[in-house]
Every structure is written in structure tokens, then in C-alpha cells.
Design a protein around this motif. Structure first.
Motif, PDB file in Angstrom:
ATOM      1  N   PHE A   1       0.833  -1.207   0.000  1.00  0.00           N
ATOM      2  CA  PHE A   1       0.000   0.000   0.000  1.00  0.00           C
ATOM      3  C   PHE A   1       0.865   1.253   0.000  1.00  0.00           C
ATOM      4  N   LYS A   2       1.934   1.249   0.803  1.00  0.00           N
ATOM      5  CA  LYS A   2       2.813   2.422   0.887  1.00  0.00           C
ATOM      6  C   LYS A   2       3.602   2.635  -0.404  1.00  0.00           C
ATOM      7  N   GLU A   3       3.930   1.550  -1.077  1.00  0.00           N
ATOM      8  CA  GLU A   3       4.629   1.681  -2.359  1.00  0.00           C
ATOM      9  C   GLU A   3       3.779   2.405  -3.392  1.00  0.00           C
ATOM     10  N   ALA A   4       2.471   2.367  -3.206  1.00  0.00           N
ATOM     11  CA  ALA A   4       1.559   3.078  -4.107  1.00  0.00           C
ATOM     12  C   ALA A   4       1.493   4.565  -3.781  1.00  0.00           C
ATOM     13  N   GLY A   5       2.188   5.002  -2.713  1.00  0.00           N
ATOM     14  CA  GLY A   5       2.240   6.423  -2.364  1.00  0.00           C
ATOM     15  C   GLY A   5       0.982   6.946  -1.706  1.00  0.00           C
ATOM     16  N   LEU A   6       0.252   6.075  -1.005  1.00  0.00           N
ATOM     17  CA  LEU A   6      -1.002   6.481  -0.364  1.00  0.00           C
ATOM     18  C   LEU A   6      -0.821   6.570   1.152  1.00  0.00           C
ATOM     19  N   PRO A   7      -1.514   7.514   1.799  1.00  0.00           N
ATOM     20  CA  PRO A   7      -1.350   7.689   3.248  1.00  0.00           C
ATOM     21  C   PRO A   7      -2.099   6.641   4.066  1.00  0.00           C
ATOM     22  N   TYR A   8      -1.472   6.269   5.180  1.00  0.00           N
ATOM     23  CA  TYR A   8      -2.032   5.267   6.090  1.00  0.00           C
ATOM     24  C   TYR A   8      -1.963   5.828   7.505  1.00  0.00           C
ATOM     25  N   ILE A   9      -3.135   6.014   8.115  1.00  0.00           N
ATOM     26  CA  ILE A   9      -3.219   6.558   9.466  1.00  0.00           C
ATOM     27  C   ILE A   9      -3.760   5.481  10.400  1.00  0.00           C
ATOM     28  N   VAL A  10      -3.091   5.327  11.550  1.00  0.00           N
ATOM     29  CA  VAL A  10      -3.509   4.350  12.560  1.00  0.00           C
ATOM     30  C   VAL A  10      -4.038   5.085  13.783  1.00  0.00           C
ATOM     31  N   VAL A  11      -5.193   4.647  14.265  1.00  0.00           N
ATOM     32  CA  VAL A  11      -5.747   5.154  15.517  1.00  0.00           C
ATOM     33  C   VAL A  11      -5.692   4.018  16.529  1.00  0.00           C
ATOM     34  N   LEU A  12      -4.888   4.195  17.564  1.00  0.00           N
ATOM     35  CA  LEU A  12      -4.693   3.167  18.586  1.00  0.00           C
ATOM     36  C   LEU A  12      -5.702   3.385  19.710  1.00  0.00           C
TER      37      LEU A  12
ATOM     38  N   LEU B   1      -5.253  15.742   8.640  1.00  0.00           N
ATOM     39  CA  LEU B   1      -4.001  15.050   8.347  1.00  0.00           C
ATOM     40  C   LEU B   1      -3.994  14.489   6.921  1.00  0.00           C
ATOM     41  N   LEU B   2      -5.123  13.927   6.515  1.00  0.00           N
ATOM     42  CA  LEU B   2      -5.198  13.367   5.161  1.00  0.00           C
ATOM     43  C   LEU B   2      -5.070  14.457   4.103  1.00  0.00           C
ATOM     44  N   LYS B   3      -5.633  15.614   4.362  1.00  0.00           N
ATOM     45  CA  LYS B   3      -5.508  16.727   3.409  1.00  0.00           C
ATOM     46  C   LYS B   3      -4.050  17.164   3.281  1.00  0.00           C
ATOM     47  N   LEU B   4      -3.344  17.150   4.406  1.00  0.00           N
ATOM     48  CA  LEU B   4      -1.919  17.502   4.351  1.00  0.00           C
ATOM     49  C   LEU B   4      -1.121  16.449   3.591  1.00  0.00           C
ATOM     50  N   LEU B   5      -1.392  15.184   3.894  1.00  0.00           N
ATOM     51  CA  LEU B   5      -0.638  14.108   3.252  1.00  0.00           C
ATOM     52  C   LEU B   5      -0.963  13.982   1.770  1.00  0.00           C
ATOM     53  N   LEU B   6      -2.204  14.291   1.415  1.00  0.00           N
ATOM     54  CA  LEU B   6      -2.618  14.228   0.008  1.00  0.00           C
ATOM     55  C   LEU B   6      -2.382  15.544  -0.726  1.00  0.00           C
ATOM     56  N   LYS B   7      -1.920  16.565   0.035  1.00  0.00           N
ATOM     57  CA  LYS B   7      -1.671  17.895  -0.519  1.00  0.00           C
ATOM     58  C   LYS B   7      -2.931  18.463  -1.165  1.00  0.00           C
TER      59      LYS B   7
END
Length: 307
Positions: free
Chosen positions: A189-200, A275-281
Motif C-alpha cells: 500500500f505504501k509503495e503506491a504512495g497512499l497515506p495510512y493513518i492508525v488510531v490506537l 491530516l489526510l488533506k496535508l498528506l494528500l496535498k
């Protein structure tokens, strides 16, 4: 007959007898002991209003609060062998699965769905601790891999809410293999350049912490969540020392660099969306720009243009 005798005598049993009351009408705060009405707790996303204590929450409820308008589309989990080892302890494993399914209304510990948060399309997976302690087995592993693959193929970011006691002992080595398989899915998934957020969330322990739950681009924790590999009691017995106050809790881990931020469930959706808006610019919307602008300064009377 007159009005003195023409009446219906009250039934004493109906007035004084026990009435059926719904269970869990009032819920006790584990920290303060305060009793909270269940409707008030539900409206506050199962966060105790006074103390801020975060109660455990069902996967379906969490998705409802997380997605815009509470609307989402559930991803169907892949089918797997239910009891590959024919395991039995005090009870047959297949019977434990049946009980967990009846209790939660879920096929296994993972519920994945697609939807939008603040207008952004995302894929979200939630572990439900009520399903055998959110333990990771074949079915849960396949569900996580399927969610990551769906997000990668549709070019959507991934958000995962972790809550688990670790690997599912009834599936032995097959359960442990899911740690490696889910890690491969995250890498792909990360190789595709997509953001991954974990909520613990409380608790996130065992092999889940040792794999996909600690491989996110950003790690957010709910307040007071227990996060670790081995439990604190096991660690104390092993090293024969008393652990620091708050050890393995979200706030302690943030202070020591294991967690990026601790965020209340009430602010989780907004925080993840930003956070997703920042990571996705993604550019800010006009409404967000206006909301961030300071109010206009008042104009002095003498500076105002004359009519």
C-alpha cells in the motif's frame, strides 16, 4: 350505583410490582464512579462527559461517528476456513465463534468500509474488541489485507482503528502468519504512495502492535489507551522491577516518541481529515479558509466614510 361505588379499583400489583427495565440504562464511569445516562453517553460518542474517559465502542458505532452523515458501505470480508486446527479447550472453537458472532453481529473481529470524511473518500477498518478480544486470526487477517488492497486499487487513503489483545491462540501458527501477511499488505500500500493513518484505541497489544498497528504514516492514540506488546504485569514479573506511572498508556508513549498525538474521540474525525488533506496535498476549501481568517478589526467612527 353512584360515583362512590362505580369505579375501578386500582390493581396494587400493577402499581407496586416490578417493572421490566432495559439493561445498561445507567453506565458507571470506571474512573470516578459517576453514573451516566446511556443516551447522554451515546450522544457523546461513548466518552464520559465529566471525566473524558473513553469507553469501548462497537465497530459499527465507530464507523457511524467517523463517516460523513454516518453513511458508509461495508466491504465484504473474504471467506476462510473457520476452524483449521479443530481446536478445543474448555469449549469448542467453533462454538466460541458462534457466540461472538451472535454477540456482535459481525463475521469476525474486523469491520471494513468505504465512505467519506469531510468530503474525502477513504477506506477504514475497525477492530472490535467485543469479538474475542479483537484477536487476529485467519479471517481478521484476510479482512485487513482485503481492505488495504481495496484502498490501493481505488487510490484511497487507509485509516485503521486498532483494538486487540493480539494473536488468536485457537489458530496457532496460522494466526501468527497474519502478522507477516498484513505487513506485506501495508508495504504494498505504501509503495503506491497512499497515506495510512492508525488510531490506537484501548487496548492495542500483542502481535497487532508488533505489525500493522505500528506501521502507519501517523499514529494517533485515544486518551488513556493501553498500548504495548506484553502486558505491564508480565513485564514487571520478567524484569522484577516496578514500572513507571502510566507506563504503556497513550500519554506516556507520546512523551517517549512512540505515538505522534493523543486525540479525543470527539475530535478524531476532524483531526484525521486534516491530516489526510496535508498528506494528500489537498487545498483548503473556501469555507475552511474563511473559518481560519481572523475577524475584521472594528473601524473607528472618525475613520468611517461620510455619507
Amino acid at each position: 350505583m353512584n360515583w362512590i361505588t362505580n369505579y375501578v379499583r386500582p390493581k396494587i400489583n400493577s402499581m407496586l410490582g416490578r417493572r421490566e427495565m432495559p439493561e445498561n440504562l445507567w453506565i458507571k464511569d470506571p474512573e470516578s464512579g459517576e453514573m451516566v445516562f446511556h443516551k447522554d453517553l451515546e450522544e457523546n460518542q461513548f466518552v464520559i462527559p465529566a471525566s473524558g474517559y473513553h469507553m469501548k465502542i462497537a465497530a459499527k458505532e465507530r464507523l457511524k461517528f467517523f463517516f460523513d452523515g454516518g453513511s458508509y458501505e461495508v466491504l465484504e470480508n473474504p471467506k476462510v476456513v473457520q476452524d483449521p486446527l479443530k481446536f478445543r479447550d474448555e469449549k469448542r472453537y467453533v462454538d466460541r465463534l458462534k457466540d461472538a458472532k451472535a454477540k456482535t453481529g459481525m463475521d469476525d473481529a474486523i469491520l471494513s468500509a468505504t465512505g467519506q470524511i469531510d468530503g474525502l473518500p477513504v477506506v477504514a477498518s475497525v477492530q472490535d474488541f467485543a469479538f474475542m478480544g479483537g484477536s487476529l486470526g485467519l479471517a481478521a487477517g484476510e479482512a485487513i489485507i482485503h481492505a488495504f488492497d481495496t484502498a490501493r486499487q481505488s487510490r484511497k487513503p487507509m485509516v485503521l482503528f486498532a483494538a486487540s489483545g493480539g494473536a488468536r491462540m485457537q489458530e496457532g501458527i496460522l494466526s501468527l502468519m497474519q502478522l507477516a501477511r498484513s505487513t506485506v499488505a501495508v508495504d504494498r500500500f505504501k509503495e503506491a504512495g497512499l497515506p495510512y493513518i492508525v488510531v490506537l484505541t484501548n487496548p492495542t497489544t500483542g502481535g497487532v502492535t508488533a505489525s500493522y498497528a505500528m506501521l502507519g504514516d501517523v499514529h494517533i492514540a485515544e486518551p488513556g489507551a493501553l498500548i504495548g506488546f506484553a502486558g505491564p504485569r508480565v513485564i514487571e514479573q520478567t524484569i522484577r522491577e516496578k514500572l513507571p506511572e502510566g507506563f504503556q498508556r497513550a500519554e506516556y508513549l507520546m512523551e517517549h516518541g512512540m505515538v505522534d498525538m493523543v486525540v479525543s474521540r470527539l475530535e478524531m474525525k476532524k483531526t484525521v481529515a486534516n491530516l489526510l488533506k496535508l498528506l494528500l496535498k489537498k487545498p483548503e476549501t473556501h469555507q475552511e479558509q474563511v473559518a481560519d481568517m481572523p475577524p475584521p478589526a472594528p473601524v473607528a467612527p472618525e475613520a468611517r466614510p461620510q455619507a
